[in-house]
Design an enzyme around this catalytic site. Structure first.
Site, PDB file in Angstrom:
ATOM      1  N   ASP A  99       0.827  -1.206   0.000  1.00 38.02           N
ATOM      2  CA  ASP A  99       0.000   0.000   0.000  1.00 38.02           C
ATOM      3  C   ASP A  99       0.859   1.253   0.000  1.00 38.02           C
ATOM      4  O   ASP A  99       1.579   1.528   0.963  1.00 38.02           O
ATOM      5  CB  ASP A  99      -0.911  -0.008   1.226  1.00 38.02           C
ATOM      6  CG  ASP A  99      -1.959   1.087   1.181  1.00 38.02           C
ATOM      7  OD1 ASP A  99      -2.131   1.713   0.118  1.00 38.02           O
ATOM      8  OD2 ASP A  99      -2.613   1.321   2.219  1.00 38.02           O
ATOM      9  N   ASP A 279      -1.670   5.743  -6.431  1.00 43.94           N
ATOM     10  CA  ASP A 279      -2.007   4.885  -5.297  1.00 43.94           C
ATOM     11  C   ASP A 279      -2.214   3.434  -5.715  1.00 43.94           C
ATOM     12  O   ASP A 279      -3.116   3.126  -6.485  1.00 43.94           O
ATOM     13  CB  ASP A 279      -3.280   5.418  -4.630  1.00 43.94           C
ATOM     14  CG  ASP A 279      -3.660   4.630  -3.384  1.00 43.94           C
ATOM     15  OD1 ASP A 279      -2.764   4.165  -2.673  1.00 43.94           O
ATOM     16  OD2 ASP A 279      -4.868   4.495  -3.132  1.00 43.94           O
TER      17      ASP A 279
END
Length: 407
Positions: A99, A279
């Site tokens: 992440d 992201d």
């Protein structure tokens, strides 16, 4: 300079993990990443998860109090990008979500934390609240193993006593900016926690705080289709040169891997230059509501009630123009095929196998709010990306899959 034996060990590790040799630039370390669709609860709602994540990302940046009480970005548990990471000695392997939108590394959502001789309980409570999930527990420091034996010592690890919103995974390896860890040690709200990347650098394993990420389009439910490279880049994964753009100073995108870009559909500007983020934890490409309306109108797409995604006909697909992401002096074009969800995976969305769904959707708010787009996985699977803390920049390069017809 690193000792010759250390450099050789790192090189052998990289060769043993990657499918092909990597570019040796500052002793990069590579790990494979597997994409996994989480269908344990039936069909997945990617849009719901991504929009929840977007709201949490914006909330963290806009509300300092929330950040100091441990509220950071939601991890999308509908689609996970998983790396196998060892913790302890002997190591227990944990499947951790990669992440870039959060920075704590933690375990215990699935496989329980196993204490060994290298485990040190700091006694510090740690808590992170994500948009649709959370974990809380205790901070330990422990040995972390990446690949076949290369270790980081005394890495901060959150050990979950409780967690919600994570199914089929063991936790997260966070590779976002350091500041996102501030406030996650609840008794020390002004303290930050060195990330895995920070410790690789401080312990002399890599000489730049750089992470390169390669994804490849896939049409299967589970596929080892990615690579995470610490300390450098893998030249076998991209074509041409990597072009860099500075991190944005616009708030709240500046809390993350934020950049400035504009977006055009064909020759029509649908989003003027503004700030947003890159992201790995977001699956779709999310854009401001006004840009989304422009895109829907230009493509002629209709909103599909079952999935929440835009749906187009075969004729409309044949007429799709490139969606251009203008970043600095470079343009990164998503072809028609790159703008659609893999048709072989339609049923995992609860959709029809015969439909064509678009991967561009609304972030939920209009432009001008400081975080107006998210270039998620469906963008990154077409371009190699580099997250460079040392030089405060993000880089992109084309790949063999940029113009491929896979979906």
């Amino acid at each position: 300079m690193f000792p010759a034996a250390s450099l050789l060990t790192t090189l052998l590790l990289a060769l043993s993990i990657a499918a092909s040799p990597v570019e040796i630039r500052n002793s990069p370390i590579t790990l494979p990443i597997a994409r996994r669709l989480n269908t344990s609860g039936g069909s997945i709602n990617i849009l719901q998860h991504d929009q929840s994540r977007a709201a949490a990302l914006k909330n963290v940046g806009e509300n300092t109090l929330n950040r100091r009480t441990g509220s950071i970005a939601v991890t999308n548990d509908a689609v996970g990008y998983i790396a196998a990471v060892g913790v302890g000695s002997p190591a227990t392997t944990y499947n951790l979500i990669v992440d870039t939108g959060s920075s704590n590394t933690w375990v215990g959502a699935g496989t329980a934390y196993v204490k060994t001789s290298t485990s040190v309980d700091t006694g510090e409570p740690v808590e992170v609240t994500y948009g649709s999930g959370s974990f809380s527990g205790t901070e330990y420091t422990d040995t972390v193993t990446l690949g076949s034996g290369l270790t980081i010592t005394a890495q901060s690890i959150g050990v979950a006593a409780t967690s919600t919103g994570f199914t089929g995974v063991d936790g997260i390896i966070g590779i976002g900016p350091l500041d996102l860890t501030e406030g996650t040690l609840t008794d020390e709200p002004d303290t930050t926690i060195p990330t895995v990347t920070d410790n690789l650098y401080s312990q002399g394993i890599i000489s730049e705080i750089v992470v390169g990420i390669s994804f490849e389009p896939t049409t299967t439910e589970t596929d080892t289709n990615g690579e995470l490279t610490f300390g450098g880049t893998d030249a076998t994964k991209y074509t041409g040169d990597i072009a860099y753009t500075p991190l944005t100073t616009t708030y709240p995108a500046s809390y993350y891997w934020g950049i400035n870009e504009s977006i055009t559909y064909g020759t029509t500007t649908i989003l003027s230059e503004t700030a947003g983020i890159v992201d790995t934890g977001t699956t779709l490409i999310l854009i401001a509501t006004n840009a989304f309306s422009e895109y829907q109108s230009a493509t002629g797409a209709t909103l599909d009630r079952e999935t929440g995604l835009l749906r187009i006909t075969t004729t409309q697909y044949d007429a799709l123009e490139d969606l251009n992401f203008n970043i600095g002096s470079n343009t990164y074009a998503l072809t028609a095929n790159a703008q659609i969800w893999p048709r072989a995976l339609n049923t995992y969305l609860g959709g029809s196998a015969n439909y064509i769904y678009l991967v561009v959707n609304s972030i939920g708010t209009p432009s001008g709010e400081g975080l107006d787009f998210i270039n998620g996985y469906t963008f990154l699977e077409r371009f190699y990306s580099v997250f460079d803390t040392t030089n405060s920049q993000v880089g992109f390069a084309t790949t063999a899959y940029t113009d491929a017809t896979t979906n």
